[in-house]
Design an enzyme around this catalytic site. Structure first.
Site, PDB file in Angstrom:
ATOM      1  N   LYS A 139       0.814  -1.247   0.094  1.00  0.00           N
ATOM      2  CA  LYS A 139      -0.156  -0.075  -0.075  1.00  0.00           C
ATOM      3  C   LYS A 139       0.821   1.277  -0.050  1.00  0.00           C
ATOM      4  CE  LYS A 139      -4.600   1.268   0.248  1.00  0.00           C
ATOM      5  NZ  LYS A 139      -5.692   0.161  -0.175  1.00  0.00           N
ATOM      6  N   ASP A 179      -7.093   4.166  -4.338  1.00  0.00           N
ATOM      7  CA  ASP A 179      -7.749   4.052  -3.120  1.00  0.00           C
ATOM      8  C   ASP A 179      -8.380   5.639  -2.749  1.00  0.00           C
ATOM      9  OD1 ASP A 179      -7.865   2.047  -0.795  1.00  0.00           O
ATOM     10  OD2 ASP A 179      -7.532   4.217   0.287  1.00  0.00           O
TER      11      ASP A 179
HETATM   12  P1  NDP Z   1     -12.963   7.670  -2.472  1.00  0.00           P
HETATM   13  O1  NDP Z   1     -11.897   8.841  -2.614  1.00  0.00           O
HETATM   14  O2  NDP Z   1     -13.417   7.440  -3.883  1.00  0.00           O
HETATM   15  O3  NDP Z   1     -14.226   8.134  -1.661  1.00  0.00           O
HETATM   16  C1  NDP Z   1     -14.098   7.942  -0.251  1.00  0.00           C
HETATM   17  C2  NDP Z   1     -15.279   8.555   0.282  1.00  0.00           C
HETATM   18  O4  NDP Z   1     -15.176   8.407   1.748  1.00  0.00           O
HETATM   19  C3  NDP Z   1     -15.663   9.674   0.033  1.00  0.00           C
HETATM   20  O5  NDP Z   1     -17.194  10.151   0.058  1.00  0.00           O
HETATM   21  C4  NDP Z   1     -15.148  10.807   1.280  1.00  0.00           C
HETATM   22  O6  NDP Z   1     -15.542  11.883   1.693  1.00  0.00           O
HETATM   23  C5  NDP Z   1     -15.210   9.718   2.276  1.00  0.00           C
HETATM   24  N1  NDP Z   1     -14.140   9.898   3.426  1.00  0.00           N
HETATM   25  C6  NDP Z   1     -12.852   9.636   3.069  1.00  0.00           C
HETATM   26  N2  NDP Z   1     -12.272   9.879   4.385  1.00  0.00           N
HETATM   27  C7  NDP Z   1     -13.117  10.109   5.226  1.00  0.00           C
HETATM   28  C8  NDP Z   1     -12.893  10.371   6.528  1.00  0.00           C
HETATM   29  N3  NDP Z   1     -11.839  10.563   7.408  1.00  0.00           N
HETATM   30  N4  NDP Z   1     -14.352  10.697   7.185  1.00  0.00           N
HETATM   31  C9  NDP Z   1     -15.452  10.504   6.614  1.00  0.00           C
HETATM   32  N5  NDP Z   1     -15.580  10.262   5.261  1.00  0.00           N
HETATM   33  C10 NDP Z   1     -14.431  10.085   4.738  1.00  0.00           C
HETATM   34  O7  NDP Z   1     -12.318   6.207  -1.977  1.00  0.00           O
HETATM   35  P2  NDP Z   1     -12.766   4.797  -2.178  1.00  0.00           P
HETATM   36  O8  NDP Z   1     -14.295   4.853  -2.364  1.00  0.00           O
HETATM   37  O9  NDP Z   1     -12.079   4.360  -3.150  1.00  0.00           O
HETATM   38  O10 NDP Z   1     -12.316   4.138  -0.879  1.00  0.00           O
HETATM   39  C11 NDP Z   1     -13.292   4.120   0.158  1.00  0.00           C
HETATM   40  C12 NDP Z   1     -13.003   2.951   1.083  1.00  0.00           C
HETATM   41  O11 NDP Z   1     -12.818   1.783   0.410  1.00  0.00           O
HETATM   42  C13 NDP Z   1     -11.650   3.028   1.659  1.00  0.00           C
HETATM   43  O12 NDP Z   1     -11.593   2.719   2.929  1.00  0.00           O
HETATM   44  C14 NDP Z   1     -10.555   2.284   0.893  1.00  0.00           C
HETATM   45  O13 NDP Z   1      -9.418   1.715   1.387  1.00  0.00           O
HETATM   46  C15 NDP Z   1     -11.706   1.102   0.672  1.00  0.00           C
HETATM   47  N6  NDP Z   1     -11.329   0.370  -0.828  1.00  0.00           N
HETATM   48  C16 NDP Z   1     -11.122   0.728  -1.826  1.00  0.00           C
HETATM   49  C17 NDP Z   1     -10.787   0.212  -3.037  1.00  0.00           C
HETATM   50  C18 NDP Z   1     -10.846   0.829  -4.427  1.00  0.00           C
HETATM   51  O14 NDP Z   1     -10.747  -0.173  -5.147  1.00  0.00           O
HETATM   52  N7  NDP Z   1     -11.231   2.092  -4.416  1.00  0.00           N
HETATM   53  C19 NDP Z   1     -10.792  -1.399  -2.914  1.00  0.00           C
HETATM   54  C20 NDP Z   1     -11.064  -1.864  -1.457  1.00  0.00           C
HETATM   55  C21 NDP Z   1     -11.188  -1.078  -0.368  1.00  0.00           C
HETATM   56  P3  NDP Z   1     -14.732  13.139   1.069  1.00  0.00           P
HETATM   57  O15 NDP Z   1     -14.859  13.373  -0.215  1.00  0.00           O
HETATM   58  O16 NDP Z   1     -15.805  14.436   1.948  1.00  0.00           O
HETATM   59  O17 NDP Z   1     -13.535  12.906   1.978  1.00  0.00           O
HETATM   60  O1  2IT Z   2      -7.614  -1.581  -0.701  1.00  0.00           O
HETATM   61  C1  2IT Z   2      -7.913  -2.213  -1.659  1.00  0.00           C
HETATM   62  O2  2IT Z   2      -7.929  -3.391  -1.929  1.00  0.00           O
HETATM   63  C2  2IT Z   2      -7.495  -1.273  -2.814  1.00  0.00           C
HETATM   64  N1  2IT Z   2      -7.534   0.100  -2.850  1.00  0.00           N
HETATM   65  C3  2IT Z   2      -7.453  -1.737  -4.349  1.00  0.00           C
HETATM   66  C4  2IT Z   2      -5.963  -2.439  -4.281  1.00  0.00           C
HETATM   67  C5  2IT Z   2      -5.650  -2.670  -5.963  1.00  0.00           C
HETATM   68  O3  2IT Z   2      -4.500  -2.941  -6.175  1.00  0.00           O
HETATM   69  O4  2IT Z   2      -6.343  -2.899  -6.896  1.00  0.00           O
END
Ligand code: NDP
Ligand code: 2IT
Length: 458
Positions: A139, A179
């Site tokens: 990561k 992420d």
């Molecule tokens: P994005 O940046 O697309 O969206 C993040 C969302 O979460 C936004 O709505 C953001 O609000 C909110 N957020 C982030 N930090 C905070 C915080 N500290 N408090 C409250 N709200 C918060 O990210 P993703 O959708 O990609 O990721 C969301 C989660 O999913 C994370 O935990 C990530 O690690 C996990 N994840 C993502 C993957 C991926 O493929 N993208 C894969 C597996 C897991 P704001 O815009 O106001 O910051």
């Molecule tokens: O938390 C996760 O699994 C991710 N942000 C996606 C990682 C990836 O390599 O697609």
């Protein structure tokens, strides 16, 4: 078996108690609460599991996975549009490459620090093992905040970040992705700079645009996979998502595609959130409203409160949605977003099941309370593995210089999520029901541990 003969060369060692193990990890990693939380959660399941398995215990597999292979940190210097110079810190944590090249996302958020990235790389190691694809755990990211920055500022930051990261990644070494704060725009800028610096067009990042080597369905994969996991859990008890009230947090990549899939399966999503609060739309966030949210977040880069103004529903500033009555909950924002008070609301409202789209969204106290109350809880390392799984499929397509159709990728994603559900059952079925957290921890551990045993003490 080679692994057993190695173990025989070792004097018998008593397995550490949970306290001994955690004290040791705490002393070696001061000021890293999120990392300790993740290690604690896994150790609670793995130490009893290895207690009567000397081959894992004596070769100290769990202890080795809890010490990242390396943590790289570097300065990132970039200029704002008006010429102001900014200094951020960039990181890549390469946790474990026993089963494949390091693989995991990049997070750009002001909260990013070494503890958060170490917890994420540690979790990623078990998650990637569960997918059945050959990917190790890593990561990275930066404390850079893309919010309010122009496209050209984000581009300059990404170019500066990649100018250093390029030294540490490669298609057979370490393959980052997105992420929080890193989506299609950022991956494009990072890929362009990597290509410029190396003069190679390589599958060194996933989440690329479909016009330059990205897999179809990668944007959808995490959110869809999180809902497939829920669907598998409910099907196992002869139930379905159709007709269920769903509470979703976040409004980014994972939350929006989870909402789309819930709609398709006949559930009703009544909340979305961001870091400023949550909206409650009891009529449901249908696909038309969802497209409006996706445009708000990806193009206009606005706040979720604008949804409440536009569609005429309630906005709860600085609150999280867990006290809204629901059948199913999908935390899709960030770590530790469901605490014990939130868990007691969910329990009181008779929430039946939770599928974690985010990584480690539920605090340890909340997990215990939910499990005791019989709420099904699919942990992030199982429930959100669909994203990295399709990243693995993107790597396969890049190696073949080929592209599968959306249908082909979605079919493979469904199979992978069903396989993860099966692994959770294999190791997590208990008298009281299925302990999905334990099942995921043990299944992920066994795969990584067996590869480490085969490769010797390194
Ligand atoms: P994005 O940046 O697309 O969206 C993040 C969302 O979460 C936004 O709505 C953001 O609000 C909110 N957020 C982030 N930090 C905070 C915080 N500290 N408090 C409250 N709200 C918060 O990210 P993703 O959708 O990609 O990721 C969301 C989660 O999913 C994370 O935990 C990530 O690690 C996990 N994840 C993502 C993957 C991926 O493929 N993208 C894969 C597996 C897991 P704001 O815009 O106001 O910051
Ligand atoms: O938390 C996760 O699994 C991710 N942000 C996606 C990682 C990836 O390599 O697609």
């Amino acid at each position: 078996m080679a692994a057993n003969s190695q173990a025989l060369n070792f004097p018998h060692k008593k397995a550490p108690s949970l306290d001994e193990f955690l004290n040791d990890v705490a002393q070696r990693n001061p000021g890293e609460p999120e990392f300790l939380q993740a290690v604690h959660e896994v150790a609670t399941d793995i130490l009893p599991f290895v207690a009567d398995k000397p081959v894992y215990r004596d070769l100290r597999i769990l202890e080795r996975i809890a010490e990242p292979d390396r943590v790289i940190s570097f300065r990132v210097t970039w200029q704002e549009d008006d010429g102001t110079v900014h200094i951020n810190r960039g990181y890549r944590v390469q946790n474990n490459n026993a089963i494949g090249p390091y693989k995991g996302g990049l997070r750009f958020h002001p909260s990013v620090n070494q503890s958060i990235l170490k917890f994420l790389a540690y979790e990623q190691t078990f998650k990637n093992a569960l997918t059945g694809l050959p990917m190790g755990g890593g990561k990275g990211g930066s404390d850079f905040d893309p919010k309010g920055r122009s496209d050209s500022e984000v581009m300059r930051f990404c170019q500066a970040f990649m100018s250093e990261l390029v030294n540490h990644i490669g298609p057979d070494c370490d393959v980052p992705a997105g992420d929080i704060g890193v989506g299609a725009r950022e991956i494009g800028f990072l890929f362009g700079q990597h290509k410029r610096l190396t003069r190679q067009f390589q599958g060194v990042l996933t989440g690329k645009g479909p016009s330059y080597g990205g897999s179809l369905m990668r944007p959808e994969a995490t959110g869809f996979g999180t809902v497939y996991m829920m669907d598998n859990m409910l099907t196992h008890r002869n139930e379905a998502i159709a007709g269920k009230i769903c509470v979703v947090s976040g409004s980014g990549n994972v939350a929006t595609f989870a909402t789309q899939k819930i709609n398709e399966l006949g559930g009703r999503v009544v909340t979305l959130s961001d870091s400023t609060g949550y909206i409650y739309d009891p009529d449901g966030i249908d696909n038309e409203k969802l497209q409006w949210v996706i445009d708000l977040k990806n193009n206009r880069r606005g706040r979720i409160s604008e949804y409440a103004e536009h569609f005429g529903c309630s906005f709860f500033e600085d609150e999280r949605p867990w006290n809204v009555p629901c059948d199913l909950a999908f935390p899709c924002a960030t770590q530790n977003e469901i605490n014990e008070a939130d868990a007691s609301h969910l329990i009181k409202n008779e929430c039946e099941a939770i599928s974690e789209g985010a990584n480690m969204p539920t605090t340890p106290g909340a997990i215990s309370a939910l499990q005791e109350a019989g709420v099904l809880l699919a942990p992030g390392k199982a429930a959100n593995a669909g994203g990295v799984a399709v990243s693995g499929l993107e790597m396969s397509q890049n190696s073949q210089r080929y592209a599968w159709t959306s249908q082909e990728v979605d079919d493979k994603l469904k199979d992978i999520m069903a396989g993860i559900h099966e692994q959770c059952l294999a190791y997590g079925e208990e008298k009281a029901g299925v302990n999905y957290a334990r099942g995921a921890n043990v299944a992920g551990f066994v795969k990584v541990a067996d590869a480490m045993l085969a490769q010797g003490v390194i």
